[in-house]
Design a protein around this motif. Structure first.
Motif, mmCIF file in Angstrom:
data_model
loop_
_atom_site.group_PDB
_atom_site.id
_atom_site.type_symbol
_atom_site.label_atom_id
_atom_site.label_comp_id
_atom_site.label_asym_id
_atom_site.label_seq_id
_atom_site.Cartn_x
_atom_site.Cartn_y
_atom_site.Cartn_z
ATOM 1 N N MET A 164 0.765 -1.257 0.190
ATOM 2 C CA MET A 164 -0.072 -0.331 -0.329
ATOM 3 C C MET A 164 0.912 1.418 -0.250
ATOM 4 N N GLU A 165 1.936 1.364 1.114
ATOM 5 C CA GLU A 165 2.615 2.596 0.859
ATOM 6 C C GLU A 165 3.657 2.368 -0.215
ATOM 7 N N VAL A 166 4.358 1.637 -0.939
ATOM 8 C CA VAL A 166 5.614 1.831 -1.476
ATOM 9 C C VAL A 166 4.815 2.248 -2.892
ATOM 10 N N SER A 167 3.342 1.121 -3.197
ATOM 11 C CA SER A 167 2.670 1.115 -3.907
ATOM 12 C C SER A 167 1.940 2.779 -5.201
ATOM 13 N N ASP A 168 1.528 3.554 -3.889
ATOM 14 C CA ASP A 168 1.097 4.954 -3.846
ATOM 15 C C ASP A 168 2.374 5.596 -4.430
ATOM 16 N N GLY A 169 3.674 5.378 -4.041
ATOM 17 C CA GLY A 169 4.720 6.445 -4.028
ATOM 18 C C GLY A 169 5.501 5.873 -6.273
ATOM 19 N N MET A 170 5.176 4.671 -6.074
ATOM 20 C CA MET A 170 5.463 4.079 -7.839
ATOM 21 C C MET A 170 4.383 5.014 -8.504
ATOM 22 N N GLN A 179 2.476 7.307 -8.069
ATOM 23 C CA GLN A 179 2.563 8.828 -8.513
ATOM 24 C C GLN A 179 3.708 9.251 -9.147
ATOM 25 N N GLY A 180 5.609 8.274 -8.172
ATOM 26 C CA GLY A 180 6.331 8.545 -9.445
ATOM 27 C C GLY A 180 6.143 8.210 -11.236
ATOM 28 N N TRP A 213 -4.833 15.779 -14.631
ATOM 29 C CA TRP A 213 -4.500 14.963 -15.489
ATOM 30 C C TRP A 213 -4.710 14.051 -15.148
ATOM 31 N N ASN A 214 -5.754 13.526 -14.057
ATOM 32 C CA ASN A 214 -6.199 11.939 -13.631
ATOM 33 C C ASN A 214 -7.360 12.001 -14.457
ATOM 34 N N GLU A 215 -7.735 12.839 -15.197
ATOM 35 C CA GLU A 215 -9.332 12.863 -16.045
ATOM 36 C C GLU A 215 -7.854 12.516 -17.578
ATOM 37 N N LEU A 216 -6.776 13.395 -17.981
ATOM 38 C CA LEU A 216 -6.587 12.692 -19.318
ATOM 39 C C LEU A 216 -5.958 11.375 -18.985
ATOM 40 N N GLU A 217 -5.253 11.455 -17.935
ATOM 41 C CA GLU A 217 -4.599 10.346 -18.122
ATOM 42 C C GLU A 217 -5.560 8.706 -17.309
ATOM 43 N N TYR A 218 -6.774 8.998 -17.119
ATOM 44 C CA TYR A 218 -7.395 7.984 -16.544
ATOM 45 C C TYR A 218 -7.503 6.729 -16.932
ATOM 46 N N ALA A 219 -6.865 5.849 -18.219
ATOM 47 C CA ALA A 219 -7.088 4.618 -18.610
ATOM 48 C C ALA A 219 -5.347 4.443 -17.768
ATOM 49 N N GLN A 220 -4.546 5.185 -18.342
ATOM 50 C CA GLN A 220 -3.388 4.721 -17.182
ATOM 51 C C GLN A 220 -3.284 5.227 -16.055
ATOM 52 N N TYR A 221 -3.764 5.954 -15.233
ATOM 53 C CA TYR A 221 -4.204 6.231 -13.920
ATOM 54 C C TYR A 221 -4.641 5.289 -13.330
ATOM 55 N N MET A 222 -5.799 4.461 -14.088
ATOM 56 C CA MET A 222 -6.859 3.507 -13.725
ATOM 57 C C MET A 222 -6.075 1.732 -13.577
ATOM 58 N N SER A 223 -5.567 2.073 -14.880
ATOM 59 C CA SER A 223 -4.594 0.522 -14.672
ATOM 60 C C SER A 223 -4.063 0.565 -13.530
ATOM 61 N N PHE A 224 -3.046 1.510 -13.464
ATOM 62 C CA PHE A 224 -1.995 1.260 -11.975
ATOM 63 C C PHE A 224 -2.602 1.101 -10.894
ATOM 64 N N GLN A 225 -3.969 1.983 -11.019
ATOM 65 C CA GLN A 225 -4.829 1.828 -9.282
ATOM 66 C C GLN A 225 -5.141 0.311 -9.431
ATOM 67 N N THR A 232 -3.970 -2.322 -10.685
ATOM 68 C CA THR A 232 -3.159 -3.347 -10.606
ATOM 69 C C THR A 232 -2.447 -2.717 -8.704
ATOM 70 N N ARG A 233 -2.953 -2.052 -7.854
ATOM 71 C CA ARG A 233 -2.493 -1.487 -6.702
ATOM 72 C C ARG A 233 -4.003 -2.425 -5.966
ATOM 73 N N TYR A 234 -5.428 -1.948 -6.406
ATOM 74 C CA TYR A 234 -5.948 -2.583 -6.015
ATOM 75 C C TYR A 234 -6.554 -4.336 -5.732
ATOM 76 N N LEU A 235 -6.169 -4.911 -7.199
ATOM 77 C CA LEU A 235 -4.984 -6.443 -7.388
ATOM 78 C C LEU A 235 -4.291 -6.950 -5.774
ATOM 79 N N LEU A 236 -3.313 -5.866 -5.732
ATOM 80 C CA LEU A 236 -2.425 -6.539 -5.104
ATOM 81 C C LEU A 236 -3.173 -5.683 -3.388
ATOM 82 N N VAL A 237 -3.886 -5.616 -3.441
ATOM 83 C CA VAL A 237 -3.904 -5.414 -2.019
ATOM 84 C C VAL A 237 -5.119 -5.786 -1.489
ATOM 85 N N PHE A 238 -5.423 -6.907 -3.418
ATOM 86 C CA PHE A 238 -6.648 -7.815 -2.225
ATOM 87 C C PHE A 238 -5.745 -8.320 -2.480
ATOM 88 N N ILE A 239 -4.705 -9.630 -3.276
ATOM 89 C CA ILE A 239 -4.264 -10.469 -2.843
ATOM 90 C C ILE A 239 -3.045 -10.382 -1.249
#
Ligand SMILES: Nc1ncnc2c1ncn2[C@@H]1O[C@H](COP(=O)(O)OP(=O)(O)O)[C@@H](O)[C@H]1O
Ligand SMILES: [Mg+2]
Lengths: 430, 226
Positions: free
Chosen positions: A44-50, A52-53, A254-266, A268-275
């Motif tokens: 949770m903590e690292v993926s947020d940073g990644m 964002q980066g 930016w999160n509207e413009l990069e919606y697809a990109q951002y959502m795919s990251f998110q 992935t993150r949700y999936l990881l958090v779920f696992i």
């Protein structure tokens, strides 16, 4: 129900070390809760940073933090430019014109996106300077025939700084007529964004030249806006900007413009958090089995306590309390170690790389093999040299709450079982 | 004549296994007055424990009624049974059943704590009873470091700490050697007498019977006054 008595018994079980003691089982359960919580916290903590980066690179190089997009019937060279930079919180507002074109040289050609930007953008835009890597020449748009090209384009057209390229654009003045136009540029710099798909797309040219070779019908006119805190809440500032922007402009974050990109990251993150959350459920099985074992080992004591007048609810309370202790202590240890690992993740990655490389170099030395390039866990061309970590308290609280809840649920069934033990069935055995 | 603490009317217990119907107790009626010591003897397997378990609310009779204090034991629900055990009963078993995580003193305090006494109240009562059974110097010991006789004496103290109306003792010396048996018996009788408690003692040792106020014998499921 007298909680005191339940606490008294549970407290004593926690202290009972030794062969037949409960402490060993409790310790095991606490450890499994703590260990299972660590991956969740770190993810949770690292993926947020990644995220964002990685997102930051896109934002700083391409989409800006906010974009005001001019409507098709607006020609910004005539309508003028709203003074957005004066708004507090806004650090940069530049006009840009984008259009598609065919770029070619003697050696090759390819479809590109022309980005016509102010000639002094390199000086003005700190984010651009941070993320854009100059492979050759300079980011120099000082003359009207200057162009700065992406590394992949430069490779395809086989051009270097100083070489000429031609660009075919179209202008249209009415719905029917489309006028092709060839312009010549001199390559001043070759740059890389760190993303191949962008490096084969972008050619920067000075804004004034872009205004001449592309018309409003064949290009996209935007105001690129950068602000002080792109990852903070954007809604207040967007409201203010919308108020200032003239008619016909539409504002995107930016999160509207990069919606697809951002959502795919998110996602992935949700999936990881779920696992990772599933791992906590494995720990719950551990709590469950520990308490069931204690319940079995203590059957006789429970029976005697009942015959001494302890109620079923009070007996259940003992086990609920044990579950709570396991949950609380395990969660505390897990959150603390997870946080410690997250905060020092950059050092840990560096240390692992050093170890891996050291071991490899040592082996190569033994076998007299030549040295090789350093092993990198995260290829810095695509990821980040340094993962920014910001401790997210809300996520931490959620994870801790989840693990506590799971511990309590895991204690529930053994506690019910303990409460239902009938003294006679146990005492008859002696 | 003092008031009856325990009244059994026409109590019977049968176990029905898959094939046959096993009659353990039939039509047992008797009553016990406050402050009396009742000894019930009988051969092994004659149903002595079964009878005590019925009185203690650990088991339910197949028919008949059991009244103890203000409670009709055979009709109590689970939560009421808890209250009944807490307020009316003190139990001593053949096996001591002391909790291994608690010291002798803490074991004796436990029923008082369960009944809602404060720590200091419980401690006071427990210390007095441990003195009565002559183990004051052993009260901080854990059961594992006490002898069989000492454990059983602690169990006697534990049965009395809740100031029960009725003490049920199921062969409390059954696991002890001759000398220890005598000592525990003597203590049990003297402590019960000292506190004016009512005791029902079950044993297969017919010598003991002489020391009680009343003596019954269980035979073929029937209770006979001796
Ligand atoms: N749950 C049960 N099911 C069937 N028979 C039982 C059960 N409990 C006890 N008995 C039988 O009842 C008889 C009396 O047992 P018990 O009261 O323990 O005797 P005592 O205490 O006098 O030695 C025994 O024959 C025993 O096998
Ligand atoms: Mg018996």
């Amino acid at each position: 129900m007298r909680i005191k008595v339940s606490l008294l018994i549970a407290g004593r079980y926690l202290k009972s070390a030794g062969a037949g003691g409960c402490l060993r089982r409790i310790r095991g359960a606490i450890l499994s809760v703590a260990l299972s919580l660590i991956p969740l916290i770190v993810v949770m903590e690292v993926s947020d940073g990644m995220i964002q980066g990685i997102t930051a690179r896109y934002l700083e190089l391409g989409t800006y933090h906010l974009q005001a997009v001019a409507g098709r019937d607006i020609e910004m060279t005539e309508s003028g430019f709203p003074r957005l930079e004066e708004l507090p919180g806004v650090s940069l507002a530049v006009r840009e014109r984008q259009g598609v074109a065919l770029a070619y040289s003697r050696e090759g050609r390819g479809g590109v996106t022309i980005r016509a930007v102010p000639h002094d953008i390199w000086e003005k835009d700190a984010g651009l300077r941070t993320y854009m890597e100059i492979r050759a020449g300079a980011f120099d748009l000082s003359t009207a025939d200057s162009a700065v090209v992406g590394a992949e384009i430069a490779a395809r057209l086989r051009v270097q700084p100083g070489d000429r390229i031609k660009v075919l654009t179209t202008r249209s003045f009415s719905a029917e007529s489309l006028m092709p136009r060839v312009s010549t540029f001199i390559v001043r710099g070759v740059v890389s964004t760190g993303y191949q798909e962008l490096d084969k797309l972008w050619i920067y040219i000075p804004l004034e030249r872009g205004d001449r070779i592309m018309s409003r019908q064949t290009s996209r006119q935007i105001i690129g806006i950068k602000i002080d805190e792109p990852f903070g809440p954007l809604s207040a500032l967007s409201w203010e900007l919308r108020g200032i922007l003239p008619q016909g402009f539409r504002l995107f974050t930016w999160n509207e413009l990069e919606y697809a990109q951002y959502m795919s990251f998110q996602t992935t993150r949700y999936l990881l958090v779920f696992i990772m959350a599933l791992i906590i459920c494995v720990a719950a099985v551990n709590i469950f089995s520990s308490l069931v074992m204690i319940q079995i080992e203590k059957r006789e004591e429970i029976a005697i306590l009942k015959s001494l007048g302890m109620s079923g609810a009070e007996i259940s309370g003992v086990f609920i309390f044990l579950g709570l202790i396991v949950g609380c202590v395990g969660t505390f240890l897990g959150v603390a170690s997870g946080l410690a690992i997250s905060v020092s993740i950059n050092q840990i990655i560096a240390a692992v790389e050093t170890c891996v490389n050291g071991a490899r170099d040592f082996l190569r030395g033994l076998l007299f093999l030549p040295g090789a390039e350093r092993v990198r866990i995260f290829n810095p061309d695509f990821y980040l040299e340094h993962i920014p970590i910001t401790v997210n308290l809300r996520d931490l609280a959620l994870a801790a709450g989840f693990s506590l809840l799971v511990a309590l649920l895991a204690a529930w069934i053994p506690s019910r079982g303990a409460g239902k033990i009938r003294p006679l069935e146990v005492l008859r055995r002696h | 004549m003092s008031e009856a603490v325990l009244i059994l009317k026409e109590v019977g217990k049968t176990y029905t296994s898959s094939s046959e119907k096993l009659t353990i107790l039939k039509n047992i009626s008797f009553s016990v007055e406050a402050g009396k010591i009742v000894v019930i003897t009988g051969e092994s397997g004659s149903g002595k424990s079964t009878l005590l378990n019925l009185i203690g609310g650990l088991d339910t009779p197949s028919y008949g009624t059991i009244e103890a204090g203000r409670y009709q034991v055979d009709a109590l629900r689970e939560e009421e049974l808890t209250i009944y055990r807490r307020n009316v009963l003190g139990l001593v078993f053949q096996f001591h059943y002391l909790l291994r995580e608690f010291t002798a003193l803490e074991n004796v305090m436990l029923p008082a704590r369960i009944a809602g006494n404060s720590r200091s109240e419980a401690r006071e009562k427990a210390e007095a009873l441990i003195a009565d059974v002559g183990l004051s110097d052993r009260r901080e010991h854990y059961p594992s470091s006490l002898s069989g006789g000492e454990r059983q004496r602690i169990a006697v103290a534990r049965a009395l700490v809740g100031e029960p109306l009725l003490i049920l003792a199921d062969e409390p010396t059954g696991n002890l050697d001759e000398g220890n048996s005598r000592m525990v018996e003597d203590l049990l009788f003297s402590v019960v007498r000292k506190h004016g408690k009512t005791l029902i003692l079950v044993t297969h040792d017919s010598q003991l019977a002489q020391r009680g106020d009343q003596h019954y014998n269980l035979h073929n499921g029937e209770l006979l006054c001796v």
